[in-house]
Design a protein around this motif. Structure first.
Motif, PDB file in Angstrom:
ATOM      1  N   THR A  41       0.843  -1.193   0.000  1.00 17.18           N
ATOM      2  CA  THR A  41       0.000   0.000   0.000  1.00 17.18           C
ATOM      3  C   THR A  41       0.877   1.241   0.000  1.00 17.18           C
ATOM      4  O   THR A  41       2.027   1.208   0.450  1.00 17.18           O
ATOM      5  CB  THR A  41      -0.906   0.052   1.245  1.00 17.18           C
ATOM      6  OG1 THR A  41      -0.079   0.102   2.412  1.00 17.18           O
ATOM      7  CG2 THR A  41      -1.829  -1.142   1.313  1.00 17.18           C
ATOM      8  N   GLN A  42       0.333   2.322  -0.525  1.00 13.63           N
ATOM      9  CA  GLN A  42       0.979   3.619  -0.356  1.00 13.63           C
ATOM     10  C   GLN A  42       0.692   4.104   1.058  1.00 13.63           C
ATOM     11  O   GLN A  42      -0.293   3.712   1.689  1.00 13.63           O
ATOM     12  CB  GLN A  42       0.431   4.610  -1.381  1.00 13.63           C
ATOM     13  CG  GLN A  42       0.730   4.228  -2.820  1.00 13.63           C
ATOM     14  CD  GLN A  42       0.087   5.170  -3.812  1.00 13.63           C
ATOM     15  OE1 GLN A  42      -0.618   6.107  -3.439  1.00 13.63           O
ATOM     16  NE2 GLN A  42       0.338   4.934  -5.096  1.00 13.63           N
ATOM     17  N   GLU A  43       1.552   4.968   1.572  1.00  6.56           N
ATOM     18  CA  GLU A  43       1.440   5.404   2.960  1.00  6.56           C
ATOM     19  C   GLU A  43       0.074   6.016   3.261  1.00  6.56           C
ATOM     20  O   GLU A  43      -0.505   5.789   4.330  1.00  6.56           O
ATOM     21  CB  GLU A  43       2.548   6.419   3.281  1.00  6.56           C
ATOM     22  CG  GLU A  43       2.576   6.847   4.733  1.00  6.56           C
ATOM     23  CD  GLU A  43       3.727   7.791   5.042  1.00  6.56           C
ATOM     24  OE1 GLU A  43       3.752   8.336   6.161  1.00  6.56           O
ATOM     25  OE2 GLU A  43       4.595   7.990   4.165  1.00  6.56           O
ATOM     26  N   ALA A  44      -0.465   6.763   2.324  1.00  9.80           N
ATOM     27  CA  ALA A  44      -1.757   7.434   2.554  1.00  9.80           C
ATOM     28  C   ALA A  44      -2.912   6.452   2.658  1.00  9.80           C
ATOM     29  O   ALA A  44      -3.970   6.797   3.187  1.00  9.80           O
ATOM     30  CB  ALA A  44      -2.028   8.429   1.437  1.00  9.80           C
ATOM     31  N   TYR A  45      -2.705   5.217   2.154  1.00  9.17           N
ATOM     32  CA  TYR A  45      -3.780   4.229   2.135  1.00  9.17           C
ATOM     33  C   TYR A  45      -3.407   2.987   2.938  1.00  9.17           C
ATOM     34  O   TYR A  45      -3.800   1.866   2.607  1.00  9.17           O
ATOM     35  CB  TYR A  45      -4.131   3.860   0.694  1.00  9.17           C
ATOM     36  CG  TYR A  45      -4.471   5.061  -0.146  1.00  9.17           C
ATOM     37  CD1 TYR A  45      -5.650   5.769   0.066  1.00  9.17           C
ATOM     38  CD2 TYR A  45      -3.594   5.516  -1.132  1.00  9.17           C
ATOM     39  CE1 TYR A  45      -5.953   6.892  -0.688  1.00  9.17           C
ATOM     40  CE2 TYR A  45      -3.889   6.641  -1.888  1.00  9.17           C
ATOM     41  CZ  TYR A  45      -5.073   7.330  -1.663  1.00  9.17           C
ATOM     42  OH  TYR A  45      -5.369   8.433  -2.415  1.00  9.17           O
ATOM     43  N   GLU A  91      -3.723   0.290   8.387  1.00  5.53           N
ATOM     44  CA  GLU A  91      -4.123   0.794   9.703  1.00  5.53           C
ATOM     45  C   GLU A  91      -5.275   1.794   9.627  1.00  5.53           C
ATOM     46  O   GLU A  91      -5.951   2.046  10.632  1.00  5.53           O
ATOM     47  CB  GLU A  91      -2.930   1.439  10.408  1.00  5.53           C
ATOM     48  CG  GLU A  91      -1.862   0.474  10.882  1.00  5.53           C
ATOM     49  CD  GLU A  91      -0.916   0.028   9.767  1.00  5.53           C
ATOM     50  OE1 GLU A  91      -0.099  -0.874  10.006  1.00  5.53           O
ATOM     51  OE2 GLU A  91      -1.004   0.606   8.642  1.00  5.53           O
ATOM     52  N   ASN A  92      -5.518   2.348   8.460  1.00  3.23           N
ATOM     53  CA  ASN A  92      -6.606   3.322   8.302  1.00  3.23           C
ATOM     54  C   ASN A  92      -7.978   2.736   8.619  1.00  3.23           C
ATOM     55  O   ASN A  92      -8.910   3.475   8.964  1.00  3.23           O
ATOM     56  CB  ASN A  92      -6.615   3.890   6.883  1.00  3.23           C
ATOM     57  CG  ASN A  92      -5.429   4.808   6.615  1.00  3.23           C
ATOM     58  OD1 ASN A  92      -4.771   5.276   7.544  1.00  3.23           O
ATOM     59  ND2 ASN A  92      -5.147   5.056   5.342  1.00  3.23           N
ATOM     60  N   VAL A  93      -8.121   1.403   8.508  1.00  2.64           N
ATOM     61  CA  VAL A  93      -9.429   0.791   8.745  1.00  2.64           C
ATOM     62  C   VAL A  93      -9.801   0.785  10.228  1.00  2.64           C
ATOM     63  O   VAL A  93     -10.950   0.482  10.581  1.00  2.64           O
ATOM     64  CB  VAL A  93      -9.491  -0.656   8.202  1.00  2.64           C
ATOM     65  CG1 VAL A  93      -9.183  -0.685   6.719  1.00  2.64           C
ATOM     66  CG2 VAL A  93      -8.590  -1.600   8.982  1.00  2.64           C
ATOM     67  N   LEU A  94      -8.863   1.127  11.091  1.00  2.08           N
ATOM     68  CA  LEU A  94      -9.114   1.085  12.530  1.00  2.08           C
ATOM     69  C   LEU A  94      -9.819   2.340  13.042  1.00  2.08           C
ATOM     70  O   LEU A  94     -10.258   2.372  14.194  1.00  2.08           O
ATOM     71  CB  LEU A  94      -7.803   0.880  13.292  1.00  2.08           C
ATOM     72  CG  LEU A  94      -7.027  -0.398  12.951  1.00  2.08           C
ATOM     73  CD1 LEU A  94      -5.716  -0.434  13.721  1.00  2.08           C
ATOM     74  CD2 LEU A  94      -7.863  -1.640  13.235  1.00  2.08           C
ATOM     75  N   THR A  95      -9.927   3.356  12.206  1.00  6.80           N
ATOM     76  CA  THR A  95     -10.558   4.612  12.609  1.00  6.80           C
ATOM     77  C   THR A  95     -11.734   4.918  11.687  1.00  6.80           C
ATOM     78  O   THR A  95     -11.845   4.351  10.589  1.00  6.80           O
ATOM     79  CB  THR A  95      -9.561   5.781  12.557  1.00  6.80           C
ATOM     80  OG1 THR A  95      -9.093   5.936  11.198  1.00  6.80           O
ATOM     81  CG2 THR A  95      -8.363   5.516  13.475  1.00  6.80           C
ATOM     82  N   GLN A  96     -12.583   5.833  12.116  1.00  4.47           N
ATOM     83  CA  GLN A  96     -13.734   6.234  11.292  1.00  4.47           C
ATOM     84  C   GLN A  96     -13.593   7.677  10.828  1.00  4.47           C
ATOM     85  O   GLN A  96     -14.543   8.445  10.834  1.00  4.47           O
ATOM     86  CB  GLN A  96     -15.033   6.025  12.071  1.00  4.47           C
ATOM     87  CG  GLN A  96     -15.384   4.557  12.236  1.00  4.47           C
ATOM     88  CD  GLN A  96     -16.773   4.337  12.795  1.00  4.47           C
ATOM     89  OE1 GLN A  96     -17.062   4.722  13.915  1.00  4.47           O
ATOM     90  NE2 GLN A  96     -17.642   3.702  12.014  1.00  4.47           N
ATOM     91  N   ASP A  97     -12.394   8.017  10.400  1.00  2.78           N
ATOM     92  CA  ASP A  97     -12.153   9.360   9.873  1.00  2.78           C
ATOM     93  C   ASP A  97     -12.199   9.315   8.344  1.00  2.78           C
ATOM     94  O   ASP A  97     -12.819   8.425   7.764  1.00  2.78           O
ATOM     95  CB  ASP A  97     -10.828   9.916  10.405  1.00  2.78           C
ATOM     96  CG  ASP A  97      -9.646   8.990  10.110  1.00  2.78           C
ATOM     97  OD1 ASP A  97      -9.763   8.139   9.195  1.00  2.78           O
ATOM     98  OD2 ASP A  97      -8.605   9.108  10.790  1.00  2.78           O
ATOM     99  N   THR A  98     -11.538  10.238   7.685  1.00  2.00           N
ATOM    100  CA  THR A  98     -11.613  10.318   6.222  1.00  2.00           C
ATOM    101  C   THR A  98     -10.613   9.407   5.517  1.00  2.00           C
ATOM    102  O   THR A  98     -10.634   9.307   4.294  1.00  2.00           O
ATOM    103  CB  THR A  98     -11.378  11.767   5.765  1.00  2.00           C
ATOM    104  OG1 THR A  98     -10.092  12.201   6.242  1.00  2.00           O
ATOM    105  CG2 THR A  98     -12.456  12.694   6.300  1.00  2.00           C
ATOM    106  N   THR A  99      -9.733   8.756   6.271  1.00  2.00           N
ATOM    107  CA  THR A  99      -8.724   7.891   5.646  1.00  2.00           C
ATOM    108  C   THR A  99      -9.310   6.525   5.312  1.00  2.00           C
ATOM    109  O   THR A  99     -10.339   6.124   5.860  1.00  2.00           O
ATOM    110  CB  THR A  99      -7.514   7.714   6.570  1.00  2.00           C
ATOM    111  OG1 THR A  99      -7.935   7.078   7.780  1.00  2.00           O
ATOM    112  CG2 THR A  99      -6.869   9.062   6.893  1.00  2.00           C
ATOM    113  N   TYR A 100      -8.623   5.800   4.435  1.00  2.00           N
ATOM    114  CA  TYR A 100      -9.080   4.467   4.074  1.00  2.00           C
ATOM    115  C   TYR A 100      -7.929   3.629   3.527  1.00  2.00           C
ATOM    116  O   TYR A 100      -6.834   4.142   3.261  1.00  2.00           O
ATOM    117  CB  TYR A 100     -10.240   4.524   3.074  1.00  2.00           C
ATOM    118  CG  TYR A 100      -9.940   5.199   1.750  1.00  2.00           C
ATOM    119  CD1 TYR A 100      -9.631   4.461   0.617  1.00  2.00           C
ATOM    120  CD2 TYR A 100     -10.005   6.592   1.627  1.00  2.00           C
ATOM    121  CE1 TYR A 100      -9.378   5.085  -0.612  1.00  2.00           C
ATOM    122  CE2 TYR A 100      -9.765   7.218   0.416  1.00  2.00           C
ATOM    123  CZ  TYR A 100      -9.448   6.457  -0.700  1.00  2.00           C
ATOM    124  OH  TYR A 100      -9.195   7.073  -1.901  1.00  2.00           O
TER     125      TYR A 100
END
Length: 476
Positions: A363-367, A370-379
């Motif tokens: 994955t690229q760093e922005a994606y 670990e992004n799936v652990l939060t409910q913010d704008t990341t994915y």
């Protein structure tokens, strides 16, 4: 058509901001209330006497507080049903509460409910029946459309932000013996001008009907469907025209079981984002009837509907009939509180953030995964076109798990076509859940397992999958 070209077209179909705001709501209420209450009817005929409309204890704060106890986030009111009786003092008809004894003709239930919604941080929407059995212009199409636009303008300019305008499309014969031809495009243009953030539901271009009123939706509920599916919401005349190519296409309606698979879509010209809404009532009827006081749906039935709709990439519009006092009846209120308590408890303890999460792809760093652990704008998404992906969640101790919740990043369209959930049991991975689409939310409910590792195996997707959120919940 090349398959990869089809996939590229599908994943380029994405929601508008008004769609995204609507997806966030997931679960909201219908309120059926009106002159029908005082005639013990489901459908009136426009000849009712406004003098009979006199709720003695009407309390819109009670409505909103009761609805909120179930975890709902918005309310849609039947401001005018097919009989034509208006719950606001419309300037364009005498067939409204201004002609009733309620608050000596000075009442405005639309205003009262909109203010209660603002007070308790709930969104407010309006149901306005295009069919009006009281208005003498009905059936004289252009003249009646002028009347309808004036009433809609009242609702869309006097009651604050409107999140939804709900049309059911019912159409009967007018007093002149003619059937009204609704100018849907004109109606839509009025809404877009006056309430640009509102979605238009059912007979409209934004949100489609699931196809029944029983609380069911499809095994695979796709948001990306043929654009011509929305055309049936405002095209009343479906007769064949000699030069009409579309007439020869496969008929498609909201009743079809498969609206969005690649096989169904392979020969379609255009696609739209047109997600599903499940509408059903907490009682057999939509309006209040005293004889149904002991027929409120059980908690088990409501949960079945909730998991099927909210948990299956659809929204749930649950109707709550207000009784003749102007209150939500005690039996309905009790059941709604029970529903809210169950939902809150079931999803109270998400242990996913305590896990070590990894994936079998770069994955690229922005994606990052670990992004799936939060409910913010990341994915999360893979760095390359990889249709099959596994996410692993490893814990430092055993948990008893019975729910996993998945959400896709809808700004990148709906991509996941099938997936499985696996749990480690006695050193071996065992499959505990399998399904097809994810979309806005997929709630995976299974028999509780004690485990130190959960895997989400995406077995197929359109080009590559995305995941905005993964929740793993302890059984309570």
């Amino acid at each position: 058509m090349l398959q990869n070209t089809l996939l590229e077209r599908l994943v380029s179909t994405v929601p508008t901001q008004r769609h995204l705001d609507w997806h966030e709501l997931e679960f909201y209420a219908f309120i059926h209330f009106g002159i029908n209450n005082f005639y013990d009817r489901e459908w009136g005929n426009g000849k009712e006497d406004p003098a009979k409309f006199d709720p003695s204890e009407l309390d819109t704060d009670q409505w909103v507080q009761t609805i909120k106890s179930a975890g709902m986030k918005a309310v849609i009111l039947t401001c005018k049903h097919h009989d034509g009786f208006c719950l606001w003092p419309s300037a364009y008809t005498e067939f409204s509460i201004k002609s009733s004894p309620y608050q000596k003709g000075k009442g405005d239930i639309v205003k009262a409910l909109s203010e209660s919604c603002q007070k308790y941080d709930m969104k407010f929407g309006v149901y306005l029946s295009p069919w009006d059995q009281n208005n003498e212009a009905y059936g004289d199409s252009e003249r009646y459309d002028d009347y309808f636009i004036k009433q809609m303008t009242e609702l869309l300019t006097n009651y604050g932000p409107i999140f939804s305008v709900w049309f059911d499309g019912a159409c009967g014969e007018g007093p002149n013996g003619k059937k009204q031809i609704y100018d849907w495009k004109r109606y839509y243009a009025c809404i877009r001008e006056l309430q640009p953030n509102a979605v238009i539901n059912i007979s409209g271009p934004d949100i489609r009907w699931c196809g029944n009123e029983a609380g069911h939706c499809r095994t695979s509920e796709w948001n990306v469907v043929p654009s011509r599916l929305a055309d049936t919401s405002y095209v009343a005349e479906n007769s064949q025209q000699a030069d009409d190519e579309a007439f020869r296409e496969r008929p498609i309606t909201s009743l079809d079981e498969d609206l969005g698979s690649q096989e169904v879509l392979k020969d379609e010209k255009d696609f739209i984002w047109y997600p599903a809404e499940v509408d059903t009532s907490i009682r057999p009827g939509w309006f209040y009837h005293k004889h149904e006081d002991d027929q409120v749906k059980s908690l088990e039935k409501l949960l079945e509907i909730y998991y099927n709709s909210v948990g299956g990439n659809a929204s749930l519009l649950l109707n709550i009939p207000v009784d003749n006092r102007g209150l939500i009846h005690e039996n309905d209120a009790k059941r709604l509180a029970e529903l809210g308590q169950y939902i809150q408890a079931a999803f109270a303890s998400n242990v996913a953030p305590t896990s070590k999460v990894s994936s079998n792809c770069e994955t690229q760093e922005a994606y990052a995964v670990e992004n799936v652990l939060t409910q913010d704008t990341t994915y999360f998404k893979p760095a390359t076109n990889q249709a099959q992906v596994t996410l692993s969640f490893e814990f430092d101790k055993a948990y008893v798990i019975n729910h996993v919740v998945l959400q896709e990043q809808l700004t990148e369209s709906q991509r996941i076509e099938s997936f499985e959930v696996w749990a480690e049991q006695k050193g071996q991975m065992e499959k505990v859940y399998t399904s097809t689409v994810v979309g806005s939310r997929r709630i995976c409910k299974f028999d509780a397992v004690t485990t130190e590792k959960i895997e989400v195996r995406i077995t197929d997707s359109r080009i590559y999958p995305t995941l905005k959120f993964v929740g793993i919940y302890e059984a309570n």
